[in-house]
Design a protein around this motif. Structure first.
Motif, PDB file in Angstrom:
ATOM      1  N   VAL A 179     -47.898  -6.716 -13.869  1.00 43.43           N
ATOM      2  CA  VAL A 179     -48.302  -8.115 -13.987  1.00 43.43           C
ATOM      3  C   VAL A 179     -49.144  -8.194 -15.248  1.00 43.43           C
ATOM      4  O   VAL A 179     -50.148  -7.481 -15.374  1.00 43.43           O
ATOM      5  CB  VAL A 179     -49.123  -8.589 -12.773  1.00 43.43           C
ATOM      6  CG1 VAL A 179     -49.509 -10.056 -12.950  1.00 43.43           C
ATOM      7  CG2 VAL A 179     -48.348  -8.387 -11.475  1.00 43.43           C
ATOM      8  N   VAL A 306     -53.751 -12.509 -12.520  1.00 45.08           N
ATOM      9  CA  VAL A 306     -53.198 -11.191 -12.801  1.00 45.08           C
ATOM     10  C   VAL A 306     -53.571 -10.225 -11.682  1.00 45.08           C
ATOM     11  O   VAL A 306     -52.728  -9.484 -11.152  1.00 45.08           O
ATOM     12  CB  VAL A 306     -53.678 -10.659 -14.165  1.00 45.08           C
ATOM     13  CG1 VAL A 306     -53.347  -9.176 -14.323  1.00 45.08           C
ATOM     14  CG2 VAL A 306     -53.053 -11.457 -15.308  1.00 45.08           C
ATOM     15  N   LEU A 309     -51.805 -11.307  -8.253  1.00 42.08           N
ATOM     16  CA  LEU A 309     -50.372 -11.021  -8.213  1.00 42.08           C
ATOM     17  C   LEU A 309     -50.084  -9.526  -8.252  1.00 42.08           C
ATOM     18  O   LEU A 309     -49.048  -9.079  -7.731  1.00 42.08           O
ATOM     19  CB  LEU A 309     -49.670 -11.725  -9.379  1.00 42.08           C
ATOM     20  CG  LEU A 309     -49.586 -13.251  -9.237  1.00 42.08           C
ATOM     21  CD1 LEU A 309     -49.100 -13.889 -10.533  1.00 42.08           C
ATOM     22  CD2 LEU A 309     -48.661 -13.629  -8.082  1.00 42.08           C
ATOM     23  N   ALA A 310     -50.979  -8.738  -8.845  1.00 44.75           N
ATOM     24  CA  ALA A 310     -50.806  -7.280  -8.805  1.00 44.75           C
ATOM     25  C   ALA A 310     -50.866  -6.785  -7.363  1.00 44.75           C
ATOM     26  O   ALA A 310     -50.073  -5.916  -6.962  1.00 44.75           O
ATOM     27  CB  ALA A 310     -51.876  -6.600  -9.658  1.00 44.75           C
ATOM     28  N   THR A 313     -47.679  -7.823  -5.582  1.00 45.60           N
ATOM     29  CA  THR A 313     -46.562  -6.969  -5.994  1.00 45.60           C
ATOM     30  C   THR A 313     -46.641  -5.607  -5.315  1.00 45.60           C
ATOM     31  O   THR A 313     -45.624  -5.072  -4.841  1.00 45.60           O
ATOM     32  CB  THR A 313     -46.573  -6.812  -7.529  1.00 45.60           C
ATOM     33  OG1 THR A 313     -46.478  -8.106  -8.141  1.00 45.60           O
ATOM     34  CG2 THR A 313     -45.419  -5.943  -8.001  1.00 45.60           C
ATOM     35  N   ARG A 326     -40.558  -5.693  -9.681  1.00 46.02           N
ATOM     36  CA  ARG A 326     -41.048  -6.951 -10.239  1.00 46.02           C
ATOM     37  C   ARG A 326     -41.790  -6.690 -11.548  1.00 46.02           C
ATOM     38  O   ARG A 326     -42.613  -5.780 -11.636  1.00 46.02           O
ATOM     39  CB  ARG A 326     -42.000  -7.647  -9.262  1.00 46.02           C
ATOM     40  CG  ARG A 326     -41.387  -7.958  -7.912  1.00 46.02           C
ATOM     41  CD  ARG A 326     -42.387  -8.653  -7.031  1.00 46.02           C
ATOM     42  NE  ARG A 326     -41.840  -8.925  -5.703  1.00 46.02           N
ATOM     43  CZ  ARG A 326     -42.470  -9.637  -4.765  1.00 46.02           C
ATOM     44  NH1 ARG A 326     -43.678 -10.133  -5.009  1.00 46.02           N
ATOM     45  NH2 ARG A 326     -41.911  -9.836  -3.595  1.00 46.02           N
ATOM     46  N   ILE A 328     -43.941  -9.256 -13.934  1.00 46.24           N
ATOM     47  CA  ILE A 328     -44.413 -10.644 -13.935  1.00 46.24           C
ATOM     48  C   ILE A 328     -45.210 -10.912 -15.209  1.00 46.24           C
ATOM     49  O   ILE A 328     -46.147 -10.188 -15.548  1.00 46.24           O
ATOM     50  CB  ILE A 328     -45.280 -10.922 -12.699  1.00 46.24           C
ATOM     51  CG1 ILE A 328     -44.466 -10.667 -11.425  1.00 46.24           C
ATOM     52  CG2 ILE A 328     -45.803 -12.355 -12.726  1.00 46.24           C
ATOM     53  CD1 ILE A 328     -45.284 -10.771 -10.147  1.00 46.24           C
TER      54      ILE A 328
END
Length: 344
Positions: A179, A306, A309-310, A313, A326, A328
């Motif tokens: 990400v 960031v 979303l890490a 993920t 993924r 991103i």
């Protein structure tokens, strides 16, 4: 104290508080206070060599982030101490850029009852490798890393999944999950803003960094790179670079990162250059851009997202190991403040 000195003093106090907040955040992540209660404000002030006001500001930052709460008459407590999956996190700095990413990671992990074991590698490849090995040995179920070349080698062979943060986007061949911020898109947003204000003589100045700066340059289009400095700027450097801008009749500049942009801004003010009247300035990173005497318009990567979303993920990888990987990319925001205006 003059009016111009007040913001500067305020900026120094704010930096001290953020630095202490980072140290306390690291202590919480490393389970330094397993009972869940922080030392008193007086103890922290003595241990860290700072004022009580600095301690209070630092704790306020952690309270805002939901990591700490105050109990009247009892003290300061860590907000969440549940035992859950352990996630290892390694970043190169606890004082610049990465603290907000860490907050995003912490908040998302807390939602799911997970715990974080945090390591700072201080931009050292040997420390990075040791941190990765140490986190795996400590029982981390997965890793979130801001790792560089030597440390990336062998990550595929680990027995735990890995998600990179602010790494990977610069390497089109990477197979790692990541990400990261699309810094090229951030640069394009800055150029578009300046051109919308009528600027045609725009320049870019930077202190070189291995990850962000090349991406920013890639997004500039036909904006010339006027300064590419390998070292941290001094005041004299900023004066010299300002003279070059004026010689080339530049009316707007994008400057990476914030510290260097602030030095350039101060040089302009000291030389009677009106900002934004004579020169519009955009900084990149938005770490301390709002603390300048003239608050800087800045490209602001979505650091909290960031981090969040890490974690998302990594959780998806842990839940479905065979699912597609993924990668991103997040477009930074442009935060418009007082340092940009129409060309005149």
């Amino acid at each position: 104290m003059s009016a111009s000195e007040v913001p500067a003093a305020e900026a120094v106090r704010g930096q001290k508080a953020r630095h202490l907040a980072g140290e306390l955040r690291r202590g919480i992540a490393e389970l330094r206070w397993p009972g869940g209660k922080l030392p008193t404000e007086q103890q922290l002030a003595r241990e860290q060599g700072v004022s009580l006001n600095t301690v209070r500001r630092a704790v306020d930052l952690l309270v805002q982030d939901g990591l700490v709460y105050r109990r009247q008459g009892s003290g300061m407590y860590i907000a969440s101490s549940e035992t859950g999956p352990l996630i290892g996190v390694a970043v190169p700095s606890m004082t610049y850029y990465f603290p907000r990413i860490i907050v995003g990671i912490e908040r998302e992990l807390a939602k799911h009852g997970a715990q974080m074991l945090l390591r700072s590698t201080e931009w050292d490849s040997v420390e990075e490798r040791q941190a990765v090995d140490g986190l795996v040995s400590a029982g981390a179920a997965g890793l979130i890393l801001a790792a560089d070349g030597p440390s990336l080698a062998g990550l595929e062979d680990l027995d735990v999944p890995v998600v990179l943060v602010e790494r990977g986007l610069e390497d089109p061949d990477t197979l790692h999950e990541f990400v990261g911020s699309n810094h090229g898109a951030g640069a394009r947003a800055a150029v578009k803003h300046l051109r919308g204000l009528g600027h045609t003589r725009i320049a870019y100045l930077e202190r070189v960094s291995p990850h962000t700066a090349p991406q920013v340059r890639a997004g500039l289009g036909d904006v010339p790179v006027l300064v590419e400095s390998r070292e941290r700027w001094t005041t004299a450097d900023a004066e010299r670079f300002l003279a070059e801008l004026l010689r080339k009749k530049v009316t707007a500049v994008i400057c990476f990162p914030d510290r260097e942009a602030t030095l350039l801004l101060n040089a302009a003010i000291a030389n009677g250059i009106a900002v934004p009247g004579d020169l519009s300035v955009i900084s990149y990173d938005d770490e301390v851009a709002d603390l300048s005497d003239i608050p800087l318009t800045a490209v602001s990567p979505a650091k909290l997202d960031v981090g969040r979303l890490a974690v998302e993920t990594l959780r998806a990888r842990l839940a479905e190991p065979g699912s597609p990987r993924r990668q991103i990319s997040l477009v930074p925001n442009l935060v418009v403040r007082d340092s940009t205006g129409p060309v005149r």
